[in-house]
Design an enzyme around this catalytic site. Structure first.
Site, short mmCIF file in Angstrom:
data_model
loop_
_atom_site.label_atom_id
_atom_site.label_comp_id
_atom_site.label_asym_id
_atom_site.label_seq_id
_atom_site.Cartn_x
_atom_site.Cartn_y
_atom_site.Cartn_z
N TYR A 1 29.55 2.10 14.35
CA TYR A 1 28.81 0.54 15.09
C TYR A 1 30.24 -0.81 15.23
CZ TYR A 1 25.77 -3.39 17.04
OH TYR A 1 25.26 -4.29 17.04
N LYS B 1 32.41 -1.98 18.08
CA LYS B 1 32.06 -3.29 18.35
C LYS B 1 33.70 -4.29 18.31
CE LYS B 1 28.61 -3.33 19.95
NZ LYS B 1 28.12 -3.88 21.61
#
Length: 244
Positions: A149, A153
């Site tokens: 994740y 990002k």
């Protein structure tokens, strides 16, 4: 601040739950003709029942071709929120191919795919537009047990900068919103254990997590004409975590 989007068409991805769900409702309430995209028809049906004016699109963003076709069929889009994301809770040493592929397919590749289609229309019309990419504090600071994740990002952070550089000449503004933990239904579930939440809370100067409305307000501002000279920025909705 009264923000209106009358006469504009908006697309929100990941609109079946949480932030995206509330964003779609807020944009519709602000006068935008709003399209809500999700891979789960039941969630879209619930949103539609709550606000019949919202138009729904059911497609899996991990499917590049199907997504591109679905977005092309919508026609002109003036406001885009790339909100959809997946999060896998594993350590770095536990990452498997399927996890990293799924994370980047949805969190990064879909942003490229959807934004290309929308920006192409903006360029052709010659009237610009606004795009908000949903990043995270995880795009700037390392968070344990969510390496895929965080990596995705971080990629969004740089992608937004490049999009700004290339699309600014067409009066298309692209910005990030970077929330901390947000108290969506999933957020409450993931952070319900005090042993996990208290260390993060102590890192936050305001000693609280974000509510969905905090993120919605930030996105609405960046989509609006009131942020006309804000471009390529990252707006942190984090209670000060990244400041310290």
């Amino acid at each position: 601040m009264d923000i209106r989007f009358d006469g504009r068409r908006a697309l929100v991805t990941g609109a079946g739950k949480g932030i995206g769900y509330e964003l779609a409702k807020a944009l519709a309430a602000g006068g935008a003709e709003t399209f809500a995209l999700s891979r789960t028809q039941a969630d879209l049906d619930q949103l539609k029942a709550e606000n019949p004016d919202i138009r729904t699109v059911c497609v899996d963003l991990a499917d590049w071709a199907a997504t591109r076709k679905a977005v092309e069929e919508l026609g002109p889009i003036h406001l885009l929120v790339n909100n959809a994301a997946v999060l896998h809770c594993t350590t770095f040493m536990e990452i498997e191919e399927a996890e990293i592929k799924n994370t980047f397919d949805v969190n990064v590749h879909a942003v490229v795919n959807v934004s290309q289609v929308v920006a192409q229309g903006m360029i052709a019309r010659g009237k610009g537009g606004a795009i908000v990419n949903m990043s995270s504090i995880g795009g700037r600071v390392a968070l344990e047990n969510v390496p895929s994740y965080c990596a995705s990002k971080g990629a969004i952070e740089m992608l937004t900068k490049v999009m700004t550089r290339e699309l600014g000449q067409h009066q298309i503004r692209i910005n990030n919103v970077n929330p901390t933990v947000v108290m969506t239904a999933m957020g409450k579930k993931l952070w319900s254990d005090p042993a996990k939440s208290e260390p993060m809370m102590k890192r936050t100067p305001q000693r609280k997590f974000a509510e969905v409305k905090d993120v919605v307000h930030a996105v609405m501002f960046l989509l609006s004409d009131q942020s006309d000279m804000i471009n390529g920025a990252s707006l942190f909705v984090d209670g000060g975590v990244t400041a310290v």
